[in-house]
Motif scaffolding. Structure first.
Motif, PDB file in Angstrom:
ATOM      1  N   SER A   1       0.815  -1.224   0.000  1.00 26.96           N
ATOM      2  CA  SER A   1       0.000   0.000   0.000  1.00 26.96           C
ATOM      3  C   SER A   1       0.847   1.273   0.000  1.00 26.96           C
ATOM      4  O   SER A   1       0.358   2.332  -0.380  1.00 26.96           O
ATOM      5  CB  SER A   1      -0.979   0.000   1.169  1.00 26.96           C
ATOM      6  OG  SER A   1      -0.293  -0.125   2.397  1.00 26.96           O
ATOM      7  N   HIS A   2       2.100   1.192   0.390  1.00 31.49           N
ATOM      8  CA  HIS A   2       2.986   2.367   0.360  1.00 31.49           C
ATOM      9  C   HIS A   2       3.311   2.801  -1.068  1.00 31.49           C
ATOM     10  O   HIS A   2       3.804   3.909  -1.274  1.00 31.49           O
ATOM     11  CB  HIS A   2       4.281   2.099   1.125  1.00 31.49           C
ATOM     12  CG  HIS A   2       4.071   2.004   2.599  1.00 31.49           C
ATOM     13  ND1 HIS A   2       5.014   1.487   3.449  1.00 31.49           N
ATOM     14  CD2 HIS A   2       3.018   2.342   3.385  1.00 31.49           C
ATOM     15  CE1 HIS A   2       4.559   1.501   4.688  1.00 31.49           C
ATOM     16  NE2 HIS A   2       3.349   2.023   4.671  1.00 31.49           N
ATOM     17  N   TYR A   3       3.060   1.943  -2.023  1.00 26.03           N
ATOM     18  CA  TYR A   3       3.352   2.249  -3.426  1.00 26.03           C
ATOM     19  C   TYR A   3       2.113   2.735  -4.181  1.00 26.03           C
ATOM     20  O   TYR A   3       2.173   2.898  -5.399  1.00 26.03           O
ATOM     21  CB  TYR A   3       3.957   1.018  -4.117  1.00 26.03           C
ATOM     22  CG  TYR A   3       5.298   0.649  -3.538  1.00 26.03           C
ATOM     23  CD1 TYR A   3       6.461   1.272  -3.981  1.00 26.03           C
ATOM     24  CD2 TYR A   3       5.400  -0.298  -2.527  1.00 26.03           C
ATOM     25  CE1 TYR A   3       7.695   0.953  -3.437  1.00 26.03           C
ATOM     26  CE2 TYR A   3       6.632  -0.626  -1.978  1.00 26.03           C
ATOM     27  CZ  TYR A   3       7.769   0.004  -2.436  1.00 26.03           C
ATOM     28  OH  TYR A   3       8.996  -0.310  -1.896  1.00 26.03           O
ATOM     29  N   ARG A   4       1.011   2.976  -3.451  1.00 27.47           N
ATOM     30  CA  ARG A   4      -0.212   3.477  -4.082  1.00 27.47           C
ATOM     31  C   ARG A   4       0.122   4.761  -4.836  1.00 27.47           C
ATOM     32  O   ARG A   4       0.909   5.579  -4.378  1.00 27.47           O
ATOM     33  CB  ARG A   4      -1.265   3.725  -3.004  1.00 27.47           C
ATOM     34  CG  ARG A   4      -2.655   3.975  -3.439  1.00 27.47           C
ATOM     35  CD  ARG A   4      -3.516   2.796  -3.879  1.00 27.47           C
ATOM     36  NE  ARG A   4      -3.310   1.478  -3.355  1.00 27.47           N
ATOM     37  CZ  ARG A   4      -3.933   0.925  -2.328  1.00 27.47           C
ATOM     38  NH1 ARG A   4      -4.783   1.608  -1.626  1.00 27.47           N
ATOM     39  NH2 ARG A   4      -3.698  -0.322  -2.001  1.00 27.47           N
ATOM     40  N   GLY A   5      -0.467   4.931  -6.000  1.00 29.81           N
ATOM     41  CA  GLY A   5      -0.160   6.079  -6.850  1.00 29.81           C
ATOM     42  C   GLY A   5       0.825   5.724  -7.956  1.00 29.81           C
ATOM     43  O   GLY A   5       1.036   6.513  -8.872  1.00 29.81           O
ATOM     44  N   ARG A   6       1.430   4.543  -7.840  1.00 30.54           N
ATOM     45  CA  ARG A   6       2.339   4.044  -8.870  1.00 30.54           C
ATOM     46  C   ARG A   6       1.820   2.696  -9.354  1.00 30.54           C
ATOM     47  O   ARG A   6       1.108   1.995  -8.642  1.00 30.54           O
ATOM     48  CB  ARG A   6       3.741   3.877  -8.300  1.00 30.54           C
ATOM     49  CG  ARG A   6       4.329   5.203  -7.810  1.00 30.54           C
ATOM     50  CD  ARG A   6       5.632   5.001  -7.110  1.00 30.54           C
ATOM     51  NE  ARG A   6       6.694   4.872  -8.104  1.00 30.54           N
ATOM     52  CZ  ARG A   6       7.952   4.644  -7.788  1.00 30.54           C
ATOM     53  NH1 ARG A   6       8.313   4.496  -6.538  1.00 30.54           N
ATOM     54  NH2 ARG A   6       8.865   4.547  -8.729  1.00 30.54           N
TER      55      ARG A   6
ATOM     56  N   ASP B   1       6.932   6.011 -13.075  1.00 30.76           N
ATOM     57  CA  ASP B   1       5.867   5.688 -12.116  1.00 30.76           C
ATOM     58  C   ASP B   1       5.518   4.206 -12.089  1.00 30.76           C
ATOM     59  O   ASP B   1       4.364   3.842 -11.820  1.00 30.76           O
ATOM     60  CB  ASP B   1       4.608   6.525 -12.377  1.00 30.76           C
ATOM     61  CG  ASP B   1       4.839   7.999 -12.112  1.00 30.76           C
ATOM     62  OD1 ASP B   1       5.634   8.319 -11.211  1.00 30.76           O
ATOM     63  OD2 ASP B   1       4.238   8.824 -12.820  1.00 30.76           O
TER      64      ASP B   1
ATOM     65  N   ASP C   1      -2.625  -1.529 -10.520  1.00 31.65           N
ATOM     66  CA  ASP C   1      -2.681  -0.145 -10.994  1.00 31.65           C
ATOM     67  C   ASP C   1      -2.461   0.857  -9.855  1.00 31.65           C
ATOM     68  O   ASP C   1      -2.262   0.473  -8.697  1.00 31.65           O
ATOM     69  CB  ASP C   1      -3.977   0.119 -11.779  1.00 31.65           C
ATOM     70  CG  ASP C   1      -5.231   0.179 -10.924  1.00 31.65           C
ATOM     71  OD1 ASP C   1      -5.155   0.220  -9.677  1.00 31.65           O
ATOM     72  OD2 ASP C   1      -6.334   0.194 -11.516  1.00 31.65           O
ATOM     73  N   ARG C   2      -2.508   2.124 -10.189  1.00 35.97           N
ATOM     74  CA  ARG C   2      -2.218   3.197  -9.220  1.00 35.97           C
ATOM     75  C   ARG C   2      -3.186   3.228  -8.033  1.00 35.97           C
ATOM     76  O   ARG C   2      -2.868   3.752  -6.985  1.00 35.97           O
ATOM     77  CB  ARG C   2      -2.233   4.547  -9.934  1.00 35.97           C
ATOM     78  CG  ARG C   2      -1.077   4.736 -10.877  1.00 35.97           C
ATOM     79  CD  ARG C   2      -1.180   6.087 -11.593  1.00 35.97           C
ATOM     80  NE  ARG C   2       0.017   6.367 -12.353  1.00 35.97           N
ATOM     81  CZ  ARG C   2       0.139   6.106 -13.648  1.00 35.97           C
ATOM     82  NH1 ARG C   2      -0.854   5.556 -14.314  1.00 35.97           N
ATOM     83  NH2 ARG C   2       1.261   6.389 -14.267  1.00 35.97           N
ATOM     84  N   GLU C   3      -4.386   2.677  -8.223  1.00 30.59           N
ATOM     85  CA  GLU C   3      -5.386   2.648  -7.154  1.00 30.59           C
ATOM     86  C   GLU C   3      -5.344   1.355  -6.345  1.00 30.59           C
ATOM     87  O   GLU C   3      -6.172   1.144  -5.467  1.00 30.59           O
ATOM     88  CB  GLU C   3      -6.796   2.856  -7.743  1.00 30.59           C
ATOM     89  CG  GLU C   3      -7.052   4.265  -8.246  1.00 30.59           C
ATOM     90  CD  GLU C   3      -6.384   4.540  -9.594  1.00 30.59           C
ATOM     91  OE1 GLU C   3      -6.403   3.650 -10.476  1.00 30.59           O
ATOM     92  OE2 GLU C   3      -5.826   5.642  -9.755  1.00 30.59           O
TER      93      GLU C   3
END
Length: 166
Positions: free
Chosen positions: A23-28, A58, A111-113
Motif C-alpha cells: 500500500s505504500h506504493y499506491r499512486g504508482r 511511475d 494499478d495506481r489505485e
C-alpha cells in the motif's frame, strides 16, 4: 484474488531487513514478481523486465523470493548481479499463498489505485515456444500507462514451481 479487484496488502522485509508494504506504493503501477535466484526462467525474464523498467515512469517492481530452498546470501548475489531494485523475502510463502502464485516468474500488475489488472506470464515463452513473440507484461503496463485496461488480463504462468516445503 480476482482481476479488477483490490490486490491484498502485505508487508515483507527486503534482503537487508527493511519492511515494505504494498500500500505504500499506491499512486504508482506496481509489478509484483514472484522470483527465484535459481530459476532459469526468472533469470531470462529479469533481463527483459529490467529493460522495460528503465523506460517506464511511475512503475515499480517488487520481486518476491518465496522459495524455501533459497538462502539470503544467494538471493543477494543474484539480485545484485541482475540489478534488481527491490527483492522481498517471503520466508513462509505467506504472500505467495495470498496471491496464489505457483511459479517463478509469476507476475501481477497492480494499478495506481491498488487494483489487480493483470496476472500471469511475462511473455509467451513455453516448452514448445522457445523464442517469445508476445510480451504480456509490457502490454499490460503500457495499457495502464496510457489510461486503458490491459486487453489481456490473464495468462498461464510459466516457470519453475515455487518450493514451499524442504
Amino acid at each position: 484474488m480476482q482481476i479488477n479487484q483490490p490486490a491484498p496488502d502485505f508487508e515483507l522485509p527486503d534482503l537487508d531487513g527493511n519492511l515494505h508494504r504494498l500500500s505504500h506504493y499506491r499512486g504508482r503501477i506496481v509489478i509484483v514478481n514472484f522470483w527465484s535466484c535459481e530459476c532459469p526462467h526468472s533469470e531470462r525474464t529479469d533481463k527483459a523486465i529490467m529493460a522495460m523498467l528503465m523506460q517506464w515512469r511511475d512503475v515499480v517492481m517488487l520481486s518476491i523470493a518465496s522459495n524455501r530452498s533459497e538462502n539470503v546470501e544467494a538471493l543477494k548475489k543474484a539480485a545484485d548481479a541482475r540489478r534488481l531494485p527491490t527483492v522481498l523475502l517471503d520466508a513462509n510463502c505467506r504472500v505467495a499463498d495470498l496471491f496464489e502464485a505457483q511459479t517463478t516468474p509469476h507476475v501481477f500488475v497492480i494499478d495506481r489505485e491498488g487494483i489487480l489488472r493483470y496476472r500471469g506470464s511475462v511473455d509467451d515463452f513455453t516448452f514448445r515456444n522457445r523464442i517469445p513473440t508476445r510480451f504480456y507484461l509490457d502490454l499490460a503496463v503500457e495499457s495502464l500507462l496510457n489510461g486503458q485496461l490491459p486487453a489481456l488480463a490473464e495468462s498461464p504462468a510459466y516457470g519453475c514451481t515455487i518450493v514451499r516445503e524442504i
